[in-house]
Design a protein around this motif. Sequence first.
Motif, PDB file in Angstrom:
ATOM      1  N   MET A 181       0.811  -1.212   0.000  1.00 38.88           N
ATOM      2  CA  MET A 181       0.000   0.000   0.000  1.00 38.88           C
ATOM      3  C   MET A 181       0.843   1.260   0.000  1.00 38.88           C
ATOM      4  N   THR A 182       2.060   1.187   0.439  1.00 45.73           N
ATOM      5  CA  THR A 182       2.916   2.376   0.529  1.00 45.73           C
ATOM      6  C   THR A 182       4.045   2.369  -0.492  1.00 45.73           C
ATOM      7  N   SER A 183       4.653   1.200  -0.721  1.00 47.63           N
ATOM      8  CA  SER A 183       5.753   1.073  -1.684  1.00 47.63           C
ATOM      9  C   SER A 183       5.395  -0.047  -2.657  1.00 47.63           C
ATOM     10  N   TRP A 184       4.504   0.266  -3.578  1.00 48.20           N
ATOM     11  CA  TRP A 184       3.896  -0.745  -4.441  1.00 48.20           C
ATOM     12  C   TRP A 184       4.900  -1.493  -5.317  1.00 48.20           C
ATOM     13  N   TRP A 185       5.999  -0.808  -5.675  1.00 47.93           N
ATOM     14  CA  TRP A 185       6.935  -1.390  -6.641  1.00 47.93           C
ATOM     15  C   TRP A 185       7.646  -2.639  -6.113  1.00 47.93           C
ATOM     16  N   ILE A 186       7.763  -2.759  -4.790  1.00 49.55           N
ATOM     17  CA  ILE A 186       8.490  -3.902  -4.230  1.00 49.55           C
ATOM     18  C   ILE A 186       7.781  -5.215  -4.571  1.00 49.55           C
ATOM     19  N   ALA A 187       6.465  -5.218  -4.515  1.00 48.43           N
ATOM     20  CA  ALA A 187       5.701  -6.422  -4.841  1.00 48.43           C
ATOM     21  C   ALA A 187       5.236  -6.436  -6.294  1.00 48.43           C
ATOM     22  N   ALA A 188       4.931  -5.262  -6.840  1.00 50.30           N
ATOM     23  CA  ALA A 188       4.373  -5.206  -8.197  1.00 50.30           C
ATOM     24  C   ALA A 188       5.390  -5.617  -9.253  1.00 50.30           C
ATOM     25  N   ILE A 189       6.659  -5.249  -9.065  1.00 57.56           N
ATOM     26  CA  ILE A 189       7.673  -5.546 -10.090  1.00 57.56           C
ATOM     27  C   ILE A 189       7.906  -7.053 -10.231  1.00 57.56           C
ATOM     28  N   PRO A 190       8.222  -7.783  -9.157  1.00 62.02           N
ATOM     29  CA  PRO A 190       8.385  -9.239  -9.330  1.00 62.02           C
ATOM     30  C   PRO A 190       7.081  -9.936  -9.704  1.00 62.02           C
ATOM     31  N   GLY A 191       5.943  -9.421  -9.201  1.00 64.86           N
ATOM     32  CA  GLY A 191       4.663 -10.012  -9.581  1.00 64.86           C
ATOM     33  C   GLY A 191       4.395  -9.871 -11.076  1.00 64.86           C
ATOM     34  N   SER A 192       4.729  -8.702 -11.636  1.00 68.38           N
ATOM     35  CA  SER A 192       4.573  -8.481 -13.078  1.00 68.38           C
ATOM     36  C   SER A 192       5.519  -9.371 -13.873  1.00 68.38           C
ATOM     37  N   ALA A 193       6.725  -9.583 -13.362  1.00 64.57           N
ATOM     38  CA  ALA A 193       7.681 -10.456 -14.045  1.00 64.57           C
ATOM     39  C   ALA A 193       7.163 -11.891 -14.093  1.00 64.57           C
ATOM     40  N   ILE A 194       6.586 -12.372 -13.000  1.00 62.33           N
ATOM     41  CA  ILE A 194       6.006 -13.727 -12.974  1.00 62.33           C
ATOM     42  C   ILE A 194       4.863 -13.828 -13.970  1.00 62.33           C
ATOM     43  N   LEU A 195       4.000 -12.807 -13.983  1.00 65.25           N
ATOM     44  CA  LEU A 195       2.861 -12.804 -14.906  1.00 65.25           C
ATOM     45  C   LEU A 195       3.321 -12.803 -16.357  1.00 65.25           C
ATOM     46  N   LEU A 196       4.265 -11.938 -16.691  1.00 60.08           N
ATOM     47  CA  LEU A 196       4.719 -11.816 -18.076  1.00 60.08           C
ATOM     48  C   LEU A 196       5.418 -13.083 -18.551  1.00 60.08           C
ATOM     49  N   THR A 197       6.245 -13.674 -17.696  1.00 59.72           N
ATOM     50  CA  THR A 197       6.957 -14.897 -18.075  1.00 59.72           C
ATOM     51  C   THR A 197       5.994 -16.060 -18.272  1.00 59.72           C
ATOM     52  N   SER A 198       5.030 -16.199 -17.376  1.00 55.14           N
ATOM     53  CA  SER A 198       4.039 -17.273 -17.507  1.00 55.14           C
ATOM     54  C   SER A 198       3.213 -17.090 -18.775  1.00 55.14           C
ATOM     55  N   LEU A 199       2.807 -15.857 -19.045  1.00 55.97           N
ATOM     56  CA  LEU A 199       2.030 -15.578 -20.248  1.00 55.97           C
ATOM     57  C   LEU A 199       2.840 -15.894 -21.508  1.00 55.97           C
ATOM     58  N   ALA A 200       4.117 -15.544 -21.499  1.00 56.91           N
ATOM     59  CA  ALA A 200       4.968 -15.789 -22.669  1.00 56.91           C
ATOM     60  C   ALA A 200       5.080 -17.281 -22.961  1.00 56.91           C
ATOM     61  N   PHE A 201       5.271 -18.099 -21.937  1.00 59.86           N
ATOM     62  CA  PHE A 201       5.372 -19.545 -22.166  1.00 59.86           C
ATOM     63  C   PHE A 201       4.047 -20.124 -22.648  1.00 59.86           C
ATOM     64  N   ASN A 202       2.929 -19.606 -22.144  1.00 58.65           N
ATOM     65  CA  ASN A 202       1.632 -20.083 -22.617  1.00 58.65           C
ATOM     66  C   ASN A 202       1.408 -19.741 -24.086  1.00 58.65           C
ATOM     67  N   LEU A 203       1.735 -18.518 -24.472  1.00 56.47           N
ATOM     68  CA  LEU A 203       1.563 -18.107 -25.869  1.00 56.47           C
ATOM     69  C   LEU A 203       2.481 -18.906 -26.794  1.00 56.47           C
ATOM     70  N   PHE A 204       3.729 -19.116 -26.357  1.00 59.07           N
ATOM     71  CA  PHE A 204       4.661 -19.905 -27.157  1.00 59.07           C
ATOM     72  C   PHE A 204       4.195 -21.347 -27.268  1.00 59.07           C
ATOM     73  N   GLY A 205       3.669 -21.906 -26.179  1.00 60.75           N
ATOM     74  CA  GLY A 205       3.155 -23.272 -26.214  1.00 60.75           C
ATOM     75  C   GLY A 205       1.980 -23.421 -27.167  1.00 60.75           C
ATOM     76  N   ASP A 206       1.094 -22.424 -27.196  1.00 63.44           N
ATOM     77  CA  ASP A 206      -0.025 -22.463 -28.137  1.00 63.44           C
ATOM     78  C   ASP A 206       0.479 -22.450 -29.579  1.00 63.44           C
ATOM     79  N   GLY A 207       1.515 -21.632 -29.834  1.00 60.20           N
ATOM     80  CA  GLY A 207       2.083 -21.591 -31.179  1.00 60.20           C
ATOM     81  C   GLY A 207       2.725 -22.909 -31.568  1.00 60.20           C
ATOM     82  N   LEU A 208       3.435 -23.528 -30.636  1.00 65.72           N
ATOM     83  CA  LEU A 208       4.041 -24.838 -30.911  1.00 65.72           C
ATOM     84  C   LEU A 208       2.976 -25.884 -31.212  1.00 65.72           C
ATOM     85  N   ARG A 209       1.875 -25.828 -30.481  1.00 64.51           N
ATOM     86  CA  ARG A 209       0.799 -26.784 -30.715  1.00 64.51           C
ATOM     87  C   ARG A 209       0.248 -26.639 -32.125  1.00 64.51           C
ATOM     88  N   ASP A 210       0.158 -25.412 -32.610  1.00 63.29           N
ATOM     89  CA  ASP A 210      -0.367 -25.181 -33.962  1.00 63.29           C
ATOM     90  C   ASP A 210       0.540 -25.755 -35.034  1.00 63.29           C
TER      91      ASP A 210
END
Length: 310
Positions: free
Chosen positions: A274-303
């Motif tokens: 609530m006070t220093s949002w970047w401490i949690a938001a930055i690694p949380g965004s990195a986890i989200l982006l990396t997971s999304l990237a592998f899912n999108l790549f996996g869908d492409g491989l399946r095609d």
Amino acid sequence: MTDKAMTSPNVPSSGLLAWLQAPVPTSPFHARMQQLWQKAWRLRSNVPALFGICVILAILTAALLAPLLATHDIYEQNLAMRLLAPSAEHWLGTDELGRDVYSRLIYGARITLYIALLTTVIVAPIGLLVGTTAGYLGGWVDTVLMRIVDVFLAFPNLILALAFVAALGPGIQNAIIAISLASWPPIARLARAETLTIRKSDYIAAVRLQGASSLRIIFGHIMPMCIPSVVVRVTLNMAAIILTAAGLGFLGLGAQPPSPEWGTMLSSGREFVMTSWWIAAIPGSAILLTSLAFNLFGDGLRDILDPRHG
């Protein structure tokens, strides 16, 4: 004569591209390379998959070049600089101990990819071996192996990983073992389903009539046919592995402080969200982006690996 020279891979003037696009392959290896090239070329029209590939390559590059890209010592503490917002000196701010979040995020990519890749190397062969063996041999072997798989599948991955890591103890190596034990059953189930179809094929019957043993048929003929489906499944599982590793780190059962693992960073920043949002938001965004990237790549491989799209 001219046409033959244009399609020959031994002629330097033809070039690699001309060799890959030759109308008639000159060898089995040439045919396999042409097929691989056609599938990779078809991937160019899949924008989400290309985005996933670019993100994965960017994260991999950042992990490999972490010592060059990091701007601060990831373990150096400076309480006078704690909880600083993103600035020119600290691009992504500092945490509760004054450590640079950007530098820790870059090094954290190494740990996340290490866990994901090593877990994949462990679970893919195990799942493939169990699934193909159960599907080909059938009978009591199939019954026993699939009941074991059912027991593992009865629990969510994170819960099962928590149980194993609680028994083994906290730490990255134990977390990898725990995640591996929880992740191989879906691959085994997929390999078994593929094997049940493949074992009825005419060429399997022909190989069996020639006197080939069950071991040779499984390793030499059935496993190679199951590999494309397993590769797609493993790629899609990367996101779940990353989330499970982050969850274990968040709960204090994975990587231990002061390790810059993303789940551990997220855990340490939750009380300052609530006070220093970047401490949690930055690694949380990195986890989200990396997971999304592998899912999108996996869908492409399946095609591109699905024979129905060939």
